[in-house]
Design a protein around this motif. Structure first.
Motif, short mmCIF file in Angstrom:
data_model
loop_
_atom_site.label_atom_id
_atom_site.label_comp_id
_atom_site.label_asym_id
_atom_site.label_seq_id
_atom_site.Cartn_x
_atom_site.Cartn_y
_atom_site.Cartn_z
N TRP A 48 0.07 -3.96 7.06
CA TRP A 48 0.88 -3.92 8.28
C TRP A 48 1.86 -2.76 8.18
O TRP A 48 2.08 -2.19 7.11
CB TRP A 48 1.64 -5.23 8.48
N PRO B 2 5.66 -1.85 8.40
CA PRO B 2 6.93 -2.61 8.31
C PRO B 2 7.97 -2.08 9.30
O PRO B 2 8.87 -1.32 8.91
CB PRO B 2 7.37 -2.40 6.86
N SER C 161 3.32 -14.06 5.28
CA SER C 161 3.55 -13.81 3.85
C SER C 161 4.97 -14.16 3.44
O SER C 161 5.22 -14.52 2.30
CB SER C 161 3.30 -12.34 3.52
N GLU C 162 5.90 -14.04 4.40
CA GLU C 162 7.30 -14.37 4.11
C GLU C 162 7.60 -15.84 4.34
O GLU C 162 8.75 -16.26 4.26
CB GLU C 162 8.23 -13.50 4.99
N LEU D 248 5.09 1.10 2.28
CA LEU D 248 4.57 0.06 1.38
C LEU D 248 3.43 0.58 0.49
O LEU D 248 2.79 -0.20 -0.20
CB LEU D 248 4.08 -1.14 2.20
N ASP E 122 3.37 -0.52 -3.18
CA ASP E 122 2.99 -1.94 -3.34
C ASP E 122 1.47 -2.09 -3.24
O ASP E 122 0.84 -2.83 -4.00
CB ASP E 122 3.63 -2.82 -2.25
N ARG E 123 0.90 -1.41 -2.23
CA ARG E 123 -0.56 -1.52 -2.03
C ARG E 123 -1.30 -0.97 -3.24
O ARG E 123 -2.25 -1.58 -3.73
CB ARG E 123 -0.98 -0.75 -0.77
N ALA F 181 -3.58 -9.75 3.32
CA ALA F 181 -2.16 -10.01 3.00
C ALA F 181 -1.80 -9.42 1.64
O ALA F 181 -0.70 -8.90 1.45
CB ALA F 181 -1.90 -11.52 3.03
N LYS G 163 -0.78 -5.95 1.94
CA LYS G 163 0.27 -5.73 2.95
C LYS G 163 -0.23 -4.81 4.06
O LYS G 163 0.32 -3.72 4.28
CB LYS G 163 1.55 -5.19 2.31
N ARG H 229 2.52 -10.44 8.23
CA ARG H 229 3.71 -10.10 7.47
C ARG H 229 4.68 -11.30 7.42
O ARG H 229 5.16 -11.69 6.36
CB ARG H 229 4.38 -8.91 8.16
#
Lengths: 272, 654
Positions: free
Chosen positions: A141, A143, B149-150, A217, A220-221, A136, A139, B146
């Motif tokens: 994943w 988006p 996390s939100e 992302l 961010d990573r 997590a 991130k 995801r």
């Protein structure tokens, strides 16, 4: 798999008895202790089938009746990652650990221990939630805009697919973390975000940074991975790649993310 | 976010797809799972996921033909409208997964590659190596992470579902137990989605994961949910025998050209490579010239079973046949099937690219499951059409909403309002036999399509005015007490000194599996099924006196297993009863004392109900208003081991 015909396995003694030396623990904060169990192994046995026999009839080698051994398992085909433990000192999945290979002779001993880098829940079962927490953090994943019908994803060459598929077979088993000298047991959740994130998460960052939509992302990573506990904490021991059951090129991923982090840092410096 | 909450039980493909759909709409999801969701049984699916695609479409294939194949493959037992809607949605689902980053195999131009799969003459199966299920669940797991996390999804992992909570005639939550702390507590919800998969462990060893006990479905059944077609259990033709489980060898091994054979001479002692082509009996290719090795699963299973068990022609006289890929280029095999071939090599110690695999059938999938309903869509022809001719133009296009009405609140809802069943745990799509690569599709379809129904239910029905958060505590407390008492009963007197095998849960579970495998799999008869019901009664009696060796109140695994055995016994009884009462042969259900299909009496859903500890079954009509039933033969011809060498394997329509 290699491209040549395999060498035959050693012939195992039929109807033999194997001793399992198991490191046990009744729960968090309780002391560990060892117990031996003798198991008569039929053909095609693996560590799981022997643990099942012990669970059904938990009698130690000394004849004492004890509680059944607790362990974590799932698919039993080495694709879910649940049954990872330390067997004869080396971390691996217990389902694919064949007794014919590990204990071919009568009286051979196999030791089973829980992974040491995660808190023990009971016996061989450990709590690996930190591993998922770290996914997590970076991130891991793509988006997407939601589940509505918006057409196909981007095209991809077979070569690129082959690279990404291997990275995407990571089953979050934790072998790479158990073998890593920089990744250590950390029971305090507050320390997780500043402790080494681990090869698995770095490799997933590489996977998602390479995806056209996933790259959204990427900054961010890389912010996470250039910080405390990020890619620079890797000590380059290269143990991770040797123990990965899915043969994921983890050191390549670490090198790739290392370069991305360097470029990211330079670009941040000039942007201010 | 609304004040409503939805509980999803099960973190496989169906559960995760539902969680994503509901969370993205702004409703909070509580996701319960026995394992970290990424380790759910969906990871084991190997071969792929079916959908009409542009290449097949331009060769004459259509969503309608996919629908027709699924109905025919299921031997006309499924209600037809939901299947039509699933087939129409399939291409959209593939596109969505593609956008989520699933590494589907690619063609030279970068398009999604396709493979041939059982029950079709067109390439319509999309795949990611030989670990398609793993790749799909990872993509959905990532999307759920995801939303987690939100703060829109809360995962309750290592939590076991124990019982649904009912109030005012609807399901308003669940009671669950933390597998580590053993703490039992109630959770409120405005709707509950069961997405808990199959029940392979009822048969002891199967291709299923260790968590697939069917206990969650059995608990809903015991609490009043109906169960449909329990006897429809798919036995996969090709599995690798093992001491702890029977590992799947994917149908894609046959789809990629794998040939099934035995030596023409019984108990031939020669190694397979020393047996010349003319002395090999490719029995599937001889009996089914059109489909060859890619006949559907129930047919392949029965033929393999017949060759080994009835004719004694198994390899080396044992219950096994060759599944041979050695005529294919090793590099090609590594690229297309690497993952599954590695499993075989890992667990058997032989490389299938150079030595034919030895395989035998194993329990694999439950077509039956919790009974669910739906609202029909807009396609309702005046009379049902005859079977679709493969490759001919489809009578309708693939517009959404023709099969099921999108958003109707009862889509995939059980007979209990507010309690839904998605994926393998329901009975809706696969009739009497599931086609390969349709399972992943039905799971994700349920999650995405019927997830909308759940949202509409909580907005527009009872929870809209009367949300669970405002309900009195009484109903919740009562179920917590019931489950606490159940636990106390099982743990009472538990101690290591207990050593009576007849009341040992593992022994009861083992005997249950052996009995169900012997009586309720490939060939069933009235006499054997009656004997099986007798054995189940004996096991139930022994279960009531069960004694555990572990009385711990922390992470007591044998207690969890023992509790599941009680639920498996209930499910086993429904399976055996359905098999006994269905006096015909259809799809996976083969009765050697009733070998014909009897549409007049049994083209009906087996509806099982449980009340006061007693299970009863009846047969209720299905809706087959779209396609007329035809004999399901797959063009079978006669063949024997002494006949001439086999004709060349049938090729695909491409």
């Amino acid at each position: 798999m290699t491209a040549t015909a395999q060498t035959p396995r050693r012939t195992a003694t039929p109807d033999r008895t194997v001793t399992f030396r198991i490191k046990r623990c009744d729960g968090p904060g309780k002391p560990s202790y060892w117990q031996d169990f003798r198991v008569k192994v039929p053909k095609n046995s693996n560590v799981i089938s022997c643990l099942q026999q012990i669970a059904a009839e938990p009698v130690t080698a000394g004849g004492e009746r004890v509680t059944p051994v607790v362990w974590d398992s799932g698919c039993l085909e080495e694709v879910c990652g649940a049954c990872t433990m330390v067997i004869n000192g080396k971390v691996r999945q217990s389902c694919s650990c064949l007794i014919d290979d590990y204990a071919p002779a009568d009286g051979d001993v196999i030791t089973l221990e829980p992974m040491s880098k995660f808190p023990v829940v009971r016996d061989l079962w450990v709590d690996r939630s930190r591993l998922f927490h770290n996914l997590a953090r970076i991130k891991a994943w793509v988006p997407i805009d939601g589940t509505y019908d918006l057409g196909a994803g981007p095209k991809e060459t077979p070569a690129s697919q082959a690279t990404h598929y291997v990275l995407s077979t990571c089953m979050s088993c934790g072998c790479c973390l158990e073998a890593c000298p920089q990744f250590n047991l950390e029971e305090d959740r507050d320390q997780w975000d500043s402790s080494f994130i681990g090869a698995h998460a770095i490799s997933q960052a590489r996977l998602f940074n390479a995806h056209p939509t996933g790259s959204e992302l990427k900054p961010d990573r890389l912010d996470v991975l250039m910080g405390e506990g990020g890619v620079n904490d890797c000590g380059n021991a290269q143990n991770c790649v040797q123990v990965c059951p899915k043969h994921i090129p983890l050191t390549e991923s670490i090198a790739s993310i290392g370069r991305q982090v360097t470029l990211h840092a330079i670009s941040k410096f000039f942007r201010g | 976010m609304s004040q409503h909450r939805v509980i999803v039980v099960g973190g496989g493909l169906a559960g995760l797809a539902a969680a994503v759909r509901i969370a993205e709409a702004g409703t909070h999801v509580d996701l319960f799972s026995l394992v970290p969701v990424k380790r759910s049984h969906s990871v084991c699916a190997q071969g792929g996921i079916n959908a009409c695609n542009e290449v097949a479409r331009q060769q004459g294939y259509s969503e309608y033909e996919h629908f027709d194949e699924t109905i025919y493959g299921g031997d006309f037992l499924a209600d037809q409208h939901p299947v039509l809607e699933m087939a129409n949605w399939a291409p959209r689902i593939i596109d969505l997964l593609d956008r989520m980053g699933v590494p589907f195999n690619r063609t030279g131009e970068g398009n999604r590659d396709l493979r041939l799969f059982g029950g079709s003459l067109f390439k319509r199966t999309h795949f990611a190596g030989a670990t398609t299920g793993q790749q799909l669940i990872y993509a959905l797991d990532e999307q759920v992470r995801r939303y987690e996390s939100e703060g829109k999804v809360f995962k309750h992992e290592f939590q076991e579902f124990l019982w649904p909570v009912m109030e005012q005639g609807r399901c308003v939550g669940i009671v669950a137990q933390d597998m580590r702390t053993m703490h039992i507590r109630a959770f409120r919800a405005d709707a509950v989605i069961m997405a808990t998969g199959g029940c392979g462990l009822v048969f002891g060893k199967s291709t299923n994961s260790i968590i697939c006990t069917g206990a969650a479905a059995a608990r809903c059944f015991r609490a009043g949910a109906w169960y449909g077609n329990p006897e429809m259990i798919q036995v996969h033709p090709t599995a690798i025998p093992g001491a702890d489980k029977l590992r799947l060898m994917s149908e894609s091994a046959r789809g990629e050209g794998g040939r099934v054979w035995v030596p023409r001479k019984a108990k031939d002692p020669r190694a397979p490579k020393d047996i010349p082509e003319s002395e090999r009996w490719y029995f599937l290719e001889e009996k089914y010239p059109a489909y060859g090795n890619i006949v559907p699963r129930d047919i392949a299973t029965r033929e393999i079973f017949d060759v080994c068990v009835n004719q004694g022609m198994g390899v080396y006289g044992e219950n096994q046949v060759y599944l041979d890929l050695t005529h294919k280029d090793p590099e090609y095999l590594t690229r297309k099937l690497g993952g599954i071939l590695e499993i075989y090599e890992k667990f058997v110690g032989e490389d299938p690219r150079f030595t034919p695999m030895k395989i035998f059938p194993a329990v694999h999938y439950s077509m039956g499951g919790l009974w669910t309903t739906y609202t029909k869509g807009s396609y309702n022809p005046q009379t049902a059409l005859t079977k679709h001719k493969s490759g001919s133009p489809a009578p309708i296009d693939a517009k959404v909403g023709q099969g099921m009405q999108l958003g109707a609140v009862n889509n995939s809802m059980t007979n209990i309002p507010g309690l839904y069943a998605f994926g393998e745990v329901n009975f809706a799509y696969h009739g009497a036999n599931r086609l390969g690569a349709n399972a992943l599709l039905s799971c994700i379809f349920d999650g995405l399509f019927c997830g909308v129904s759940v949202l509409n239910f909580i907005r527009n029905e009872a929870p809209g005015k009367n949300p669970a958060v405002d309900l009195p505590a009484g109903a919740y407390d009562a179920v917590v007490q019931q489950e606490t008492a159940k636990m106390k009963h099982l743990l009472d007197g538990a101690k290591p000194a207990n050593q009576d095998a007849s009341t040992n849960p593992y022994m009861i579970g083992k005997e249950l599996g052996e009995e169900m495998t012997a009586a309720c799999t490939v060939v069933r008869t009235e006499a054997r099924l009656k004997q099986c019901l007798g054995k189940l009664a004996e096991l139930k009696d022994r279960y009531s006196r069960l004694r555990l060796a572990d009385g711990a109140s922390w992470t007591n695994q044998s207690f969890g297993y023992a509790r599941s055995v009680g639920d498996m016994l209930v499910l086993a009884e429904a399976i055996a009863l359905g098999a006994l009462e269905r006096r015909e042969s259809r799809g996976a259900h083969y009765r050697s004392d009733h070998t014909g299909r009897d549409d007049g009496n049994f083209m009906k859903t087996t509806l099982a109900r449980h009340a006061n500890g007693v299970t009863a079954v009846e047969f209720v009509p299905i809706d087959a208003s779209l396609i007329l039933p035809t004999a399901r033969t797959y063009g079978k011809k006669d063949s024997s081991p002494n006949a001439a060498a086999a004709p060349a394997m049938a090729s695909a329509a491409s």
